[in-house]
Write a protein that holds these residues in place. Sequence first.
Motif, mmCIF file in Angstrom:
data_model
loop_
_atom_site.group_PDB
_atom_site.id
_atom_site.type_symbol
_atom_site.label_atom_id
_atom_site.label_comp_id
_atom_site.label_asym_id
_atom_site.label_seq_id
_atom_site.Cartn_x
_atom_site.Cartn_y
_atom_site.Cartn_z
ATOM 1 N N LEU A 98 0.823 -1.197 0.000
ATOM 2 C CA LEU A 98 0.000 0.000 0.000
ATOM 3 C C LEU A 98 0.864 1.256 0.000
ATOM 4 O O LEU A 98 0.622 2.200 -0.755
ATOM 5 C CB LEU A 98 -0.931 -0.014 1.214
ATOM 6 C CG LEU A 98 -1.880 1.152 1.387
ATOM 7 C CD1 LEU A 98 -2.873 1.207 0.241
ATOM 8 C CD2 LEU A 98 -2.614 1.018 2.722
ATOM 9 N N ARG A 99 1.892 1.255 0.828
ATOM 10 C CA ARG A 99 2.796 2.418 0.906
ATOM 11 C C ARG A 99 3.536 2.624 -0.412
ATOM 12 O O ARG A 99 3.702 3.752 -0.874
ATOM 13 C CB ARG A 99 3.791 2.234 2.051
ATOM 14 C CG ARG A 99 4.733 3.382 2.234
ATOM 15 C CD ARG A 99 3.978 4.641 2.652
ATOM 16 N NE ARG A 99 4.912 5.724 2.817
ATOM 17 C CZ ARG A 99 4.728 6.946 2.358
ATOM 18 N NH1 ARG A 99 3.621 7.256 1.720
ATOM 19 N NH2 ARG A 99 5.636 7.862 2.534
ATOM 20 N N GLU A 100 3.969 1.536 -1.020
ATOM 21 C CA GLU A 100 4.648 1.630 -2.311
ATOM 22 C C GLU A 100 3.715 2.233 -3.358
ATOM 23 O O GLU A 100 4.120 3.085 -4.149
ATOM 24 C CB GLU A 100 5.115 0.247 -2.743
ATOM 25 C CG GLU A 100 5.905 0.252 -4.034
ATOM 26 C CD GLU A 100 6.402 -1.130 -4.409
ATOM 27 O OE1 GLU A 100 7.473 -1.200 -5.027
ATOM 28 O OE2 GLU A 100 5.729 -2.132 -4.080
ATOM 29 N N GLN A 101 2.468 1.822 -3.341
ATOM 30 C CA GLN A 101 1.476 2.378 -4.265
ATOM 31 C C GLN A 101 1.316 3.865 -4.057
ATOM 32 O O GLN A 101 1.246 4.638 -5.010
ATOM 33 C CB GLN A 101 0.131 1.692 -4.052
ATOM 34 C CG GLN A 101 -0.342 0.862 -5.173
ATOM 35 C CD GLN A 101 -1.718 0.290 -4.877
ATOM 36 O OE1 GLN A 101 -2.210 0.302 -3.746
ATOM 37 N NE2 GLN A 101 -2.337 -0.233 -5.913
ATOM 38 N N GLU A 102 1.242 4.284 -2.788
ATOM 39 C CA GLU A 102 1.107 5.706 -2.471
ATOM 40 C C GLU A 102 2.283 6.497 -3.008
ATOM 41 O O GLU A 102 2.115 7.570 -3.567
ATOM 42 C CB GLU A 102 1.013 5.906 -0.954
ATOM 43 C CG GLU A 102 -0.280 5.457 -0.335
ATOM 44 C CD GLU A 102 -0.255 5.550 1.184
ATOM 45 O OE1 GLU A 102 0.760 6.026 1.753
ATOM 46 O OE2 GLU A 102 -1.242 5.140 1.805
ATOM 47 N N LEU A 103 3.483 5.971 -2.848
ATOM 48 C CA LEU A 103 4.684 6.658 -3.309
ATOM 49 C C LEU A 103 4.729 6.757 -4.833
ATOM 50 O O LEU A 103 5.177 7.759 -5.379
ATOM 51 C CB LEU A 103 5.941 5.970 -2.785
ATOM 52 C CG LEU A 103 6.154 6.057 -1.280
ATOM 53 C CD1 LEU A 103 7.315 5.169 -0.858
ATOM 54 C CD2 LEU A 103 6.384 7.489 -0.835
ATOM 55 N N LEU A 104 4.268 5.710 -5.507
ATOM 56 C CA LEU A 104 4.289 5.708 -6.964
ATOM 57 C C LEU A 104 3.261 6.653 -7.572
ATOM 58 O O LEU A 104 3.459 7.157 -8.679
ATOM 59 C CB LEU A 104 4.072 4.289 -7.500
ATOM 60 C CG LEU A 104 5.204 3.299 -7.244
ATOM 61 C CD1 LEU A 104 4.787 1.897 -7.670
ATOM 62 C CD2 LEU A 104 6.465 3.731 -7.968
ATOM 63 N N THR A 105 2.174 6.900 -6.844
ATOM 64 C CA THR A 105 1.135 7.775 -7.380
ATOM 65 C C THR A 105 1.269 9.209 -6.881
ATOM 66 O O THR A 105 0.488 10.067 -7.272
ATOM 67 C CB THR A 105 -0.263 7.239 -7.028
ATOM 68 O OG1 THR A 105 -0.387 7.131 -5.608
ATOM 69 C CG2 THR A 105 -0.501 5.886 -7.689
ATOM 70 N N ALA A 106 2.232 9.466 -6.023
ATOM 71 C CA ALA A 106 2.416 10.821 -5.473
ATOM 72 C C ALA A 106 3.103 11.745 -6.452
ATOM 73 O O ALA A 106 3.753 11.403 -7.367
ATOM 74 C CB ALA A 106 3.205 10.765 -4.180
#
Length: 106
Positions: A98-106
């Motif tokens: 989930l955190r990786e997804q957040e970082l990739l979409t930021a």
Amino acid sequence: MMNNAKHYNLSLDKRLADELKSIGFIRAEQDLSMWCGKERSYFSSMRCRGYGLHIGSLTLMAARIADRMNTTADVRERARLRMALNIVNAVVQEKCRLREQELLTA
């Protein structure tokens, strides 16, 4: 998107607590806080603020469970600890994803 991710993160924590209760690893959410190396109110105060449990706290919990599992002679207790460890590790893995997804979409 961020609101959905935050809600999902909190639902992971609720699922973690419920699953650990169902196997008899914890009796109350305060026990979860203590296994994370925090004060008894950690879980409830994080939830009230709208934050999920930190990955680092859950990793510490996993390490503590693994240590207890390796030092326990009781076969049934080791099996219960192994189940708890699997539950915690699955939540840590999902929170990392989930955190990786957040970082990739930021």
